[in-house]
Write a protein that holds these residues in place. Structure first.
Motif, mmCIF file in Angstrom:
data_model
loop_
_atom_site.group_PDB
_atom_site.id
_atom_site.type_symbol
_atom_site.label_atom_id
_atom_site.label_comp_id
_atom_site.label_asym_id
_atom_site.label_seq_id
_atom_site.Cartn_x
_atom_site.Cartn_y
_atom_site.Cartn_z
ATOM 1 N N THR A 211 -28.927 1.741 -15.510
ATOM 2 C CA THR A 211 -30.290 1.483 -15.049
ATOM 3 C C THR A 211 -30.263 0.941 -13.621
ATOM 4 O O THR A 211 -29.260 0.359 -13.186
ATOM 5 C CB THR A 211 -31.005 0.473 -15.967
ATOM 6 O OG1 THR A 211 -30.259 -0.761 -15.971
ATOM 7 C CG2 THR A 211 -31.116 0.995 -17.393
ATOM 8 N N LYS A 212 -31.353 1.122 -12.906
ATOM 9 C CA LYS A 212 -31.420 0.693 -11.506
ATOM 10 C C LYS A 212 -31.178 -0.812 -11.381
ATOM 11 O O LYS A 212 -30.453 -1.270 -10.484
ATOM 12 C CB LYS A 212 -32.795 1.051 -10.926
ATOM 13 C CG LYS A 212 -32.944 0.685 -9.444
ATOM 14 C CD LYS A 212 -34.332 1.014 -8.919
ATOM 15 C CE LYS A 212 -35.363 0.024 -9.435
ATOM 16 N NZ LYS A 212 -36.697 0.211 -8.800
ATOM 17 N N GLU A 213 -31.779 -1.593 -12.278
ATOM 18 C CA GLU A 213 -31.661 -3.050 -12.201
ATOM 19 C C GLU A 213 -30.207 -3.499 -12.350
ATOM 20 O O GLU A 213 -29.725 -4.352 -11.605
ATOM 21 C CB GLU A 213 -32.529 -3.720 -13.279
ATOM 22 C CG GLU A 213 -34.022 -3.617 -13.052
ATOM 23 C CD GLU A 213 -34.603 -2.265 -13.469
ATOM 24 O OE1 GLU A 213 -33.832 -1.427 -13.999
ATOM 25 O OE2 GLU A 213 -35.804 -2.045 -13.246
ATOM 26 N N LEU B 141 -28.037 -2.506 -9.264
ATOM 27 C CA LEU B 141 -28.284 -3.413 -8.138
ATOM 28 C C LEU B 141 -27.663 -4.785 -8.397
ATOM 29 O O LEU B 141 -27.034 -5.385 -7.519
ATOM 30 C CB LEU B 141 -29.798 -3.548 -7.898
ATOM 31 C CG LEU B 141 -30.507 -2.335 -7.298
ATOM 32 C CD1 LEU B 141 -32.022 -2.539 -7.321
ATOM 33 C CD2 LEU B 141 -30.046 -2.092 -5.858
#
Length: 348
Positions: free
Chosen positions: A235-237, A240
């Motif tokens: 997932t993007k979260e 990052l």
């Protein structure tokens, strides 16, 4: 005992158990390379740095399967078995052998992933939205105190010593092994807490890791946990966040294994150099407790959000590492048993 009191009792036992185990393990990590450097046994060719890299590498990879393990075994038994492996790793230093040292490093990496996954599950099952903050605070306060107690012991046990003898090593690591085993046994005092939330209201942790009497259901939960771990990883979260997490991993490895070794190798500190390893660990523990409280209060009462807190953390890190760079000789992390007489940019 009321259900609420029972949950709080479980959280306190959880925190005290972790306090004992990590009093032993974090102290072990802090002094491991110093102890290895002082070994007379020419048959031992292990490295504390290599061991740490194995532990955290296996730990990272094992986090993908640890939810599945906890789903099948249950959180309490998972923590007990993991605690035994922590104790075995520490016990290796009583009579070190290279093969046992590195094998224990692999097993403790797996155990760490299972232990922390089970801890999160236990914390979730014994909390609700109104008590999760309090329970997390109680647990972390008890856990962070582990740095203080273990290193206080090292400070007094190694005071005035410039070299660690076999007798010194065995005494310390027998004591640390016993402390770790006490924490492991305390897990048995945690009382089983059934998930009482109505169907559909449980959070993802309970959906994946909750108790089930059916072996087939447990296997289905294990598969679901593994799939969810893989899906979450991309997932993007999380991608990052992984950048920051990678940095905190480097920082954790430095303060828990490298910095203490540097201090113990600087001959300019005189006869106190080995006991200063413990004193450094004590102040790291004090800093963790004070920092956690300060940054927690700033986060809670700050109308600008988390950014100022993160920036303050960055500034503190810059200052800390600049002072270490200014004070520690370049060869301190890899100095031989005799230590180093070099000086950095100031008299240590």
């Amino acid at each position: 005992m009321s259900p609420e009191s029972k949950k709080l009792f479980n959280i306190i036992i959880l925190g005290v158990s972790f306090m004992f185990i990590f009093t032993a393990f974090q102290t072990c990590g802090n002094i491991a390379q110093t102890v290895i450097t002082n070994l007379n046994n020419t048959d031992f060719h292990g490295s504390g740095y290599t061991s740490m890299s194995i532990i955290y590498g296996v730990f990272s990879a094992s986090n993908l399967i640890s939810p599945s393990v906890v789903a099948i075994v249950g959180p309490q038994l998972s923590m007990v078995v993991s605690g035994v492996f922590y104790s075995l790793y520490i016990a290796v230093f009583i009579q070190p052998a290279t093969w046992a040292f590195y094998a224990a490093s692999v097993f403790i990496g797996i155990a760490a992933a299972v232990l922390w996954t089970a801890q999160g599950n236990c914390l979730t099952l014994n909390s609700d939205e109104n008590t999760i903050g309090r329970n997390s605070g109680v647990f972390w306060a008890l856990l962070q105190s582990s740095l203080f107690f273990g290193n206080l012991y090292i400070y007094f046990a190694w005071q005035g010593k410039t070299r660690i003898s076999e007798s010194d090593r065995r005494t310390v690591f027998i004591a640390l092994t016993v402390i770790s085993l006490v924490g492991t046994v305390l897990f048995f005092l945690i009382r089983k807490q059934e998930d009482t939330k109505p169907p559909g209201e449980g959070d993802s942790a309970n959906e994946i890791l909750g108790d089930s009497s059916s072996a087939q259901n447990k296997m289905m939960r294990a598969v679901a946990a593994f799939k969810k771990s893989i899906k979450l990883s991309f997932t993007k979260e999380i991608l990052l966040l992984s950048v920051t997490t990678a940095y905190t991993g480097l920082e954790l490895t430095f303060f828990s294994g490298v910095y203490g070794t540097c201090i113990g190798a600087v001959n300019r500190f005189g006869s106190e150099e080995k006991s200063l390893i413990g004193l450094s660990g004590i102040f790291i523990g004090v800093g963790e407790i004070l920092g956690g409280g300060l940054f927690g209060l700033l986060s809670k009462n700050n109308r600008f959000g988390r950014n100022p807190v993160v920036m303050l953390g960055i500034v503190v890190h810059f200052i800390a590492f600049y002072l270490i760079f200014f004070n520690m000789p370049n060869d301190a992390p890899i100095a031989p048993m005799e230590g180093t007489d070099d000086v950095a940019y100031m008299i240590p």
